[in-house]
Scaffold this motif. Structure first.
Motif, PDB file in Angstrom:
ATOM      1  N   ARG A 297       0.954  -0.891  -0.149  1.00 32.49           N
ATOM      2  CA  ARG A 297      -0.002  -0.136  -0.092  1.00 32.49           C
ATOM      3  C   ARG A 297       1.186   1.460  -0.150  1.00 32.49           C
ATOM      4  O   ARG A 297       1.943   1.182   0.438  1.00 32.49           O
ATOM      5  N   TYR A 298       0.757   2.435  -0.360  1.00 32.72           N
ATOM      6  CA  TYR A 298       1.313   3.820  -0.588  1.00 32.72           C
ATOM      7  C   TYR A 298       0.007   4.845  -0.345  1.00 32.72           C
ATOM      8  O   TYR A 298      -0.414   4.672  -0.192  1.00 32.72           O
ATOM      9  N   VAL A 299       0.610   5.440   0.708  1.00 36.18           N
ATOM     10  CA  VAL A 299      -0.303   6.138   1.614  1.00 36.18           C
ATOM     11  C   VAL A 299       0.101   7.764   1.451  1.00 36.18           C
ATOM     12  O   VAL A 299       2.455   7.760   1.578  1.00 36.18           O
ATOM     13  N   PRO A 300       0.248   8.893   1.260  1.00 39.87           N
ATOM     14  CA  PRO A 300       0.867  10.294   0.529  1.00 39.87           C
ATOM     15  C   PRO A 300       1.508  11.177   1.556  1.00 39.87           C
ATOM     16  O   PRO A 300       1.198  10.649   2.245  1.00 39.87           O
ATOM     17  N   ARG A 301       2.276  12.142   1.513  1.00 43.73           N
ATOM     18  CA  ARG A 301       3.504  12.248   2.474  1.00 43.73           C
ATOM     19  C   ARG A 301       2.574  12.929   3.945  1.00 43.73           C
ATOM     20  O   ARG A 301       2.467  12.334   5.042  1.00 43.73           O
ATOM     21  N   LEU A 302       1.683  13.336   3.015  1.00 37.31           N
ATOM     22  CA  LEU A 302       0.734  15.264   3.836  1.00 37.31           C
ATOM     23  C   LEU A 302      -0.035  14.489   4.916  1.00 37.31           C
ATOM     24  O   LEU A 302      -1.274  13.246   4.313  1.00 37.31           O
ATOM     25  N   ARG A 303      -0.389  14.612   6.057  1.00 41.91           N
ATOM     26  CA  ARG A 303      -1.758  14.295   6.681  1.00 41.91           C
ATOM     27  C   ARG A 303      -1.611  15.251   7.842  1.00 41.91           C
ATOM     28  O   ARG A 303      -1.449  15.836   7.901  1.00 41.91           O
TER      29      ARG A 303
ATOM     30  N   ARG B 294     -10.907  12.982  15.051  1.00 45.25           N
ATOM     31  CA  ARG B 294      -9.897  12.595  15.483  1.00 45.25           C
ATOM     32  C   ARG B 294      -8.589  12.836  14.270  1.00 45.25           C
ATOM     33  O   ARG B 294      -8.918  11.525  13.398  1.00 45.25           O
ATOM     34  N   GLY B 295      -7.206  12.544  15.308  1.00 45.40           N
ATOM     35  CA  GLY B 295      -6.476  11.805  14.176  1.00 45.40           C
ATOM     36  C   GLY B 295      -6.007  12.962  13.027  1.00 45.40           C
ATOM     37  O   GLY B 295      -6.259  14.368  13.151  1.00 45.40           O
ATOM     38  N   ARG B 296      -5.907  12.202  12.463  1.00 48.94           N
ATOM     39  CA  ARG B 296      -5.150  12.626  10.179  1.00 48.94           C
ATOM     40  C   ARG B 296      -5.626  12.227   9.828  1.00 48.94           C
ATOM     41  O   ARG B 296      -6.342  10.577   9.722  1.00 48.94           O
ATOM     42  N   ARG B 297      -6.292  12.802   8.887  1.00 49.75           N
ATOM     43  CA  ARG B 297      -6.263  11.677   7.318  1.00 49.75           C
ATOM     44  C   ARG B 297      -5.604  12.119   6.143  1.00 49.75           C
ATOM     45  O   ARG B 297      -4.612  13.446   5.299  1.00 49.75           O
ATOM     46  N   ALA B 298      -4.865  11.239   5.286  1.00 41.63           N
ATOM     47  CA  ALA B 298      -4.187  11.337   4.631  1.00 41.63           C
ATOM     48  C   ALA B 298      -4.265  12.374   3.450  1.00 41.63           C
ATOM     49  O   ALA B 298      -5.438  12.331   2.906  1.00 41.63           O
ATOM     50  N   VAL B 299      -3.275  13.031   2.463  1.00 41.17           N
ATOM     51  CA  VAL B 299      -3.950  14.101   1.655  1.00 41.17           C
ATOM     52  C   VAL B 299      -2.915  14.035   0.203  1.00 41.17           C
ATOM     53  O   VAL B 299      -2.001  14.121   0.858  1.00 41.17           O
TER      54      VAL B 299
ATOM     55  N   ALA C 184      -9.879 -11.015  16.381  1.00 42.84           N
ATOM     56  CA  ALA C 184      -9.641 -10.873  15.148  1.00 42.84           C
ATOM     57  C   ALA C 184      -9.498  -9.617  14.114  1.00 42.84           C
ATOM     58  O   ALA C 184      -9.164  -9.605  13.159  1.00 42.84           O
ATOM     59  N   LEU C 185     -10.651  -8.982  14.434  1.00 41.51           N
ATOM     60  CA  LEU C 185     -10.568  -7.395  13.495  1.00 41.51           C
ATOM     61  C   LEU C 185      -8.973  -6.572  13.849  1.00 41.51           C
ATOM     62  O   LEU C 185      -8.322  -6.442  14.358  1.00 41.51           O
ATOM     63  N   VAL C 186      -9.234  -6.369  12.324  1.00 41.74           N
ATOM     64  CA  VAL C 186      -7.758  -5.572  11.285  1.00 41.74           C
ATOM     65  C   VAL C 186      -8.451  -4.494  11.636  1.00 41.74           C
ATOM     66  O   VAL C 186      -8.858  -3.858  11.189  1.00 41.74           O
ATOM     67  N   SER C 187      -7.394  -2.795  12.434  1.00 43.95           N
ATOM     68  CA  SER C 187      -7.441  -1.688  12.297  1.00 43.95           C
ATOM     69  C   SER C 187      -7.622  -1.411  10.905  1.00 43.95           C
ATOM     70  O   SER C 187      -6.665  -1.265   9.844  1.00 43.95           O
ATOM     71  N   ALA C 188      -8.581  -0.362  10.581  1.00 41.81           N
ATOM     72  CA  ALA C 188      -8.445   0.254   9.105  1.00 41.81           C
ATOM     73  C   ALA C 188      -7.388   1.460   9.022  1.00 41.81           C
ATOM     74  O   ALA C 188      -6.962   2.251   8.133  1.00 41.81           O
ATOM     75  N   GLU C 189      -6.419   1.916  10.328  1.00 46.74           N
ATOM     76  CA  GLU C 189      -5.771   2.952  10.432  1.00 46.74           C
ATOM     77  C   GLU C 189      -6.150   4.519  10.137  1.00 46.74           C
ATOM     78  O   GLU C 189      -5.977   5.425   9.384  1.00 46.74           O
ATOM     79  N   HIS C 190      -7.841   4.236  10.417  1.00 50.54           N
ATOM     80  CA  HIS C 190      -7.815   5.966  10.045  1.00 50.54           C
ATOM     81  C   HIS C 190      -7.508   6.521  10.868  1.00 50.54           C
ATOM     82  O   HIS C 190      -7.959   7.510  10.335  1.00 50.54           O
ATOM     83  N   GLU C 191      -7.609   7.023  12.150  1.00 50.17           N
ATOM     84  CA  GLU C 191      -6.847   7.836  12.730  1.00 50.17           C
ATOM     85  C   GLU C 191      -5.684   8.460  12.211  1.00 50.17           C
ATOM     86  O   GLU C 191      -5.633   9.489  12.312  1.00 50.17           O
ATOM     87  N   ASN C 192      -5.268   7.251  11.630  1.00 48.45           N
ATOM     88  CA  ASN C 192      -3.610   8.117  10.708  1.00 48.45           C
ATOM     89  C   ASN C 192      -4.206   8.729   8.963  1.00 48.45           C
ATOM     90  O   ASN C 192      -3.334   9.065   8.761  1.00 48.45           O
ATOM     91  N   VAL C 193      -4.488   7.939   8.413  1.00 49.69           N
ATOM     92  CA  VAL C 193      -4.582   7.800   6.926  1.00 49.69           C
ATOM     93  C   VAL C 193      -6.164   8.015   7.008  1.00 49.69           C
ATOM     94  O   VAL C 193      -6.715   8.759   5.762  1.00 49.69           O
ATOM     95  N   GLY C 194      -7.237   7.541   7.434  1.00 52.80           N
ATOM     96  CA  GLY C 194      -9.437   7.656   6.592  1.00 52.80           C
ATOM     97  C   GLY C 194      -8.852   6.303   5.884  1.00 52.80           C
ATOM     98  O   GLY C 194      -8.678   5.378   5.289  1.00 52.80           O
TER      99      GLY C 194
END
Length: 490
Positions: A15-21, A43-48, A256-266
């Motif tokens: 996976r690839y996430v842009p640098r800006l959050r 809460r947290g940040r979203r990738a932009v 078993a639930l896997v985090s969606a990384e919502h608080e740092n990526v979206g």
């Protein structure tokens, strides 16, 4: 499974996430006066994505990561999935394939219209071994949400991908199930920029709790697996705790639930199922069952068994915090700023010239002199080495994946760029070659002579009069990414 054993299955995910959050609290600060209810999402940040990134360029980054795990033979098929493809009539997968150097005889396709399209494609590919040749699946998304909407808070920009074929598989197919249902939880009409979402409780009760649950149960039944045996469960869901409720109803353990990384990526839209699959597989132990489901106009469920083969490649780092909401609006073209006369230019692209220089632009193709070994860009009939000057000895060579370093750099606050200042300079490539390049994803003061660089495929400029965009390679500092980061399990 022994790590040296070969089989047909999933060879790699990434996976690839842009640098800006973008900090969500800074978004809330601009909307609190009229939408205080957004506080619960702030809460947290979203990738932009940067101004020069779109679903094509992000897919290229994912494809380059997957190519590190490719067998000797090249991919024979490439599918690009996105609901935000830049071209409605142009093969977007073709742009990606050209940048990746994939053979012109490969089968290419664009897939769109559904958040679960990537998982649909992956399931279909895993069910047809055929000759076992590698097939690449990429999903990327840069969705633009209406300001002050919940979607603006929830969405994130990014990409994910998977490589299927015969080799050292990291996971093998166990079962899959698919259900079509025209339940409209959200939609975006052709020509519209923003989507319209329906009432969440109705979508949860009629969609996820019925359609998704039934599809997951069918998948488990087809695989002869009990829900309690699932070790990792990944299901993208923009609504809070809906995956908890689905897991509980099906009988999957909460651990078993896997985090969606919502608080740092979206939420990455159509790329989210593959992104969460990558997270799940990196956390799973050999022999464990991994279940991934995706909802949207129905539901897909895919059940895989993890092997002992390590997951190749790095995972995204934490990025750089961004606090300017105005910059985000400008990057997404939701606000028109006065850039002055320097920005008043006509960027019409001559398509005939673009085709003649296709290899140069798409694969950053220069030349290497067969007589003296000198590398130059662009390629020409005459070697630039004054001690050689041989004619017609240039052999094509791509600089896209060659490490480089800063030789000189300039920071220009007068020249126009959508993300001032404009930074450019000469760079030296390992093994030879010197090129004047534009820098991207670079902070003021970060550049220095000798700084290591890598090349990235980006939007060069927009022709807004005609609705066209040109792509080219830019240089960015080489930043260390964690190759062995652990995955957060919810």
């Amino acid at each position: 499974m022994d790590e040296t054993e070969t089989s047909f299955g999933l060879l790699a995910t990434t996976r690839y996430v842009p640098r800006l959050r973008l900090e969500r609290i800074d978004m809330l600060a601009q909307h609190r006066w009229m939408a205080p209810g957004l506080k619960s999402l702030a809460r947290g940040r979203r990738a932009v994505a940067n101004w020069d990134e779109d679903s094509v360029t992000m897919a290229v980054e994912v494809g380059r990561l997957l190519q590190q795990a490719l067998p000797a033979s090249a991919a024979v098929e490439l599918t690009l999935v996105s609901t935000t493809l830049p071209f409605a009539e142009r093969l977007n997968a073709g742009i990606v394939a050209s940048a990746l150097g994939i053979d012109s005889g490969a089968t290419l396709r664009d897939a769109t219209s559904s958040a679960r399209a990537a998982l649909t494609e992956l399931s279909a590919t895993l069910r047809r071994p055929e000759d076992g040749a590698p097939r690449m699946l990429l999903a990327a998304e840069r969705r633009v949400a209406r300001p002050a909407s919940a979607q603006e808070m929830i969405f994130g920009d990014g990409a994910a991908g998977a490589l299927v074929g015969t080799g050292d598989a990291i996971a093998t197919w166990v079962a899959s199930a698919s259900t079509h249902a025209d339940l409209v939880d959200h939609f975006r009409q052709t020509g519209e920029e923003h989507e319209y979402a329906w009432e969440e409780r109705w979508v949860r009760d009629e969609g996820y709790m019925k359609i998704a649950v039934a599809t997951i149960r069918q998948c488990l039944k087809d695989g002869g697996v009990a829900a309690a045996d699932v070790a990792r469960f990944a299901m993208p869901a923009p609504m809070a705790r809906i995956n908890d409720a689905v897991a509980k109803k099906v009988g999957i353990a909460a651990t078993a639930l896997v985090s969606a990384e919502h608080e740092n990526v979206g939420d990455l839209g159509s790329a989210q199922p593959l992104a969460m699959l990558d997270i799940a597989l990196r956390a799973a132990r050999p022999g464990e069952l991994v279940l991934v489901a995706a909802f949207g106009s129905g539901c897909d469920a895919l059940l895989l068994r993890r092997t002992a083969v390590p997951c190749p490649g790095p995972v995204p780092d934490a990025g750089r915090p961004e606090t300017s909401y105005m910059k985000y609006l400008s990057f997404t073209q939701q606000i028109e700023l006065a850039w002055g006369m320097r920005a008043e230019m006509d960027n019409k692209t001559a398509l005939t010239a673009a085709w003649r220089d296709h290899a140069l632009a798409s694969r950053f193709e220069g030349g290497r002199c067969s007589a003296c070994g000198t590398v130059q860009f662009p390629r020409s009939r005459l070697c630039v080495n004054p001690q050689c000057r041989a004619q017609d000895t240039q052999e094509p060579t791509s600089l896209a994946d060659v490490p480089a370093r800063v030789m000189s750099h300039t920071t220009d606050f007068l020249g126009y760029t959508p993300d001032p200042p404009f930074q450019f300079g000469h760079i030296d490539f390992e093994g030879g070659g010197r090129v004047l390049m534009e820098f991207t994803d670079t902070d003021v003061g970060e550049l220095s002579v000798g700084l290591p660089l890598r090349m990235v495929y980006r939007v060069k400029e927009f022709d807004r009069k005609r609705g066209f965009r040109r792509y080219f390679w830019k240089a960015t500092p080489t930043r260390a990414e964690s190759a062995g980061a652990t995955t957060e399990i919810k």
